[in-house]
Design a protein around this motif. Structure first.
Motif, PDB file in Angstrom:
ATOM      1  N   ILE A   1       0.827  -1.204   0.000  1.00  0.00           N
ATOM      2  CA  ILE A   1       0.000   0.000   0.000  1.00  0.00           C
ATOM      3  C   ILE A   1       0.862   1.255   0.000  1.00  0.00           C
ATOM      4  N   LEU A   2       1.886   1.281   0.822  1.00  0.00           N
ATOM      5  CA  LEU A   2       2.693   2.492   0.967  1.00  0.00           C
ATOM      6  C   LEU A   2       3.758   2.661  -0.110  1.00  0.00           C
ATOM      7  N   TYR A   3       4.330   1.546  -0.599  1.00  0.00           N
ATOM      8  CA  TYR A   3       5.458   1.643  -1.512  1.00  0.00           C
ATOM      9  C   TYR A   3       5.185   1.112  -2.910  1.00  0.00           C
ATOM     10  N   GLY A   4       4.018   0.556  -3.142  1.00  0.00           N
ATOM     11  CA  GLY A   4       3.645   0.187  -4.498  1.00  0.00           C
ATOM     12  C   GLY A   4       3.813  -1.274  -4.853  1.00  0.00           C
TER      13      GLY A   4
ATOM     14  N   ALA B   1      -0.642  -2.120  -6.972  1.00  0.00           N
ATOM     15  CA  ALA B   1      -1.142  -1.496  -8.198  1.00  0.00           C
ATOM     16  C   ALA B   1      -2.443  -0.734  -7.942  1.00  0.00           C
ATOM     17  N   ILE B   2      -3.337  -1.319  -7.173  1.00  0.00           N
ATOM     18  CA  ILE B   2      -4.603  -0.642  -6.863  1.00  0.00           C
ATOM     19  C   ILE B   2      -4.346   0.611  -6.028  1.00  0.00           C
ATOM     20  N   CYS B   3      -3.449   0.499  -5.043  1.00  0.00           N
ATOM     21  CA  CYS B   3      -3.213   1.605  -4.121  1.00  0.00           C
ATOM     22  C   CYS B   3      -2.294   2.684  -4.681  1.00  0.00           C
ATOM     23  N   GLU B   4      -1.543   2.384  -5.735  1.00  0.00           N
ATOM     24  CA  GLU B   4      -0.750   3.429  -6.382  1.00  0.00           C
ATOM     25  C   GLU B   4      -1.662   4.429  -7.073  1.00  0.00           C
ATOM     26  N   LYS B   5      -2.786   3.947  -7.577  1.00  0.00           N
ATOM     27  CA  LYS B   5      -3.699   4.798  -8.338  1.00  0.00           C
ATOM     28  C   LYS B   5      -4.649   5.578  -7.437  1.00  0.00           C
ATOM     29  N   ARG B   6      -5.066   4.965  -6.346  1.00  0.00           N
ATOM     30  CA  ARG B   6      -6.029   5.597  -5.440  1.00  0.00           C
ATOM     31  C   ARG B   6      -5.578   5.397  -4.006  1.00  0.00           C
ATOM     32  N   ARG B   7      -5.487   6.484  -3.285  1.00  0.00           N
ATOM     33  CA  ARG B   7      -5.062   6.422  -1.881  1.00  0.00           C
ATOM     34  C   ARG B   7      -6.237   6.746  -0.966  1.00  0.00           C
ATOM     35  N   THR B   8      -7.252   5.886  -1.020  1.00  0.00           N
ATOM     36  CA  THR B   8      -8.428   6.058  -0.178  1.00  0.00           C
ATOM     37  C   THR B   8      -8.695   4.776   0.581  1.00  0.00           C
ATOM     38  N   LEU B   9      -9.471   4.887   1.648  1.00  0.00           N
ATOM     39  CA  LEU B   9      -9.833   3.704   2.419  1.00  0.00           C
ATOM     40  C   LEU B   9     -10.576   2.700   1.546  1.00  0.00           C
ATOM     41  N   THR B  10     -11.433   3.198   0.678  1.00  0.00           N
ATOM     42  CA  THR B  10     -12.173   2.316  -0.222  1.00  0.00           C
ATOM     43  C   THR B  10     -11.216   1.530  -1.121  1.00  0.00           C
TER      44      THR B  10
ATOM     45  N   LEU C   1     -10.711  -2.499  -1.187  1.00  0.00           N
ATOM     46  CA  LEU C   1     -10.828  -3.201  -2.471  1.00  0.00           C
ATOM     47  C   LEU C   1      -9.555  -4.000  -2.766  1.00  0.00           C
ATOM     48  N   ALA C   2      -8.405  -3.410  -2.500  1.00  0.00           N
ATOM     49  CA  ALA C   2      -7.125  -4.086  -2.737  1.00  0.00           C
ATOM     50  C   ALA C   2      -6.988  -5.329  -1.865  1.00  0.00           C
TER      51      ALA C   2
ATOM     52  N   LYS D   1      -2.518   5.875   9.520  1.00  0.00           N
ATOM     53  CA  LYS D   1      -1.548   6.737  10.220  1.00  0.00           C
ATOM     54  C   LYS D   1      -0.269   6.938   9.412  1.00  0.00           C
ATOM     55  N   LEU D   2       0.250   5.850   8.824  1.00  0.00           N
ATOM     56  CA  LEU D   2       1.533   5.926   8.122  1.00  0.00           C
ATOM     57  C   LEU D   2       1.472   6.679   6.801  1.00  0.00           C
ATOM     58  N   ARG D   3       0.358   6.630   6.106  1.00  0.00           N
ATOM     59  CA  ARG D   3       0.296   7.234   4.765  1.00  0.00           C
ATOM     60  C   ARG D   3       0.534   8.728   4.780  1.00  0.00           C
ATOM     61  N   LYS D   4       0.356   9.367   5.930  1.00  0.00           N
ATOM     62  CA  LYS D   4       0.619  10.802   6.045  1.00  0.00           C
ATOM     63  C   LYS D   4       2.117  11.099   5.968  1.00  0.00           C
TER      64      LYS D   4
END
Length: 177
Positions: A54-57, A98-107, A111-112, A162-165
């Motif tokens: 999630i954080l690094y792709g 791949a999913i989280c590189e495109k969208r950085r939301t809880l949803t 989904l990922a 918390k970490l994504r900030k």
């Protein structure tokens, strides 16, 4: 040129640390459930795998997950599973990243993790079917796989929030600053 070398070194260190974290969490924090044919191994290796993806792709997720858990299989006496784990868990990490590189939301994160769960269930069902030569026996492993991903999701989602900030996603070719 010196900056590129530093970036490559930093990427190598991130990948190695990810592999080590996945390996350690898979090795040290696991439980064998008596509900499935293979002993129903449930572990926390998916926690660092998902956080890293999630954080690094996708590339870091694929490397950390696939290599870290396949290494556990080799060292832990599950050698026959290692090639399957390398592919299945590598694909899980790649997909989550791949999913989280495109969208950085809880949803997107949820989904990922659902996609990773599907990959895990289908992948290990197929692997067990091949290994055991039986397509009914792998059904017994599905609950353990669901528990494993569910527990990881409960841990990962608040940690990532918390970490994504503090972490910016970058591609493998790009450098972290």
């Amino acid at each position: 040129m010196e900056q590129q070398s530093f970036n490559n070194t930093k990427q190598l260190v991130y990948a190695a640390m990810g592999i080590a974290l996945v390996f350690i969490c898979t090795s040290l924090v696991n439980l064998r459930l008596p509900v499935s044919a293979n002993g129903g191994l449930v572990h926390l290796g998916n926690v660092p795998l998902f956080i890293i993806a999630i954080l690094y792709g996708r590339r870091f997720g694929a490397l950390a997950g696939g290599i870290g858990m396949a290494l556990f299989d080799v060292v832990g006496g599950w050698f026959l599973w290692a090639p399957f784990t390398l592919v299945i868990v590598g694909l899980m990490g790649y997909t989550v990243g791949a999913i989280c590189e495109k969208r950085r939301t809880l949803t997107a994160y949820v989904l990922a993790l659902v996609a990773a769960c599907l990959i895990k269930v289908v992948g290990y069902y197929g692997a067990e079917g091949i290994i055991y030569g039986n397509w009914l026996t792998p059904m017994a492993s599905i609950p353990g796989n669901l528990v494993q991903i569910g527990v990881a999701a409960v841990i990962v989602l608040p940690v990532v929030a918390k970490l994504r900030k503090h972490v910016t996603i970058s591609s493998w070719a790009g450098a972290r600053k």
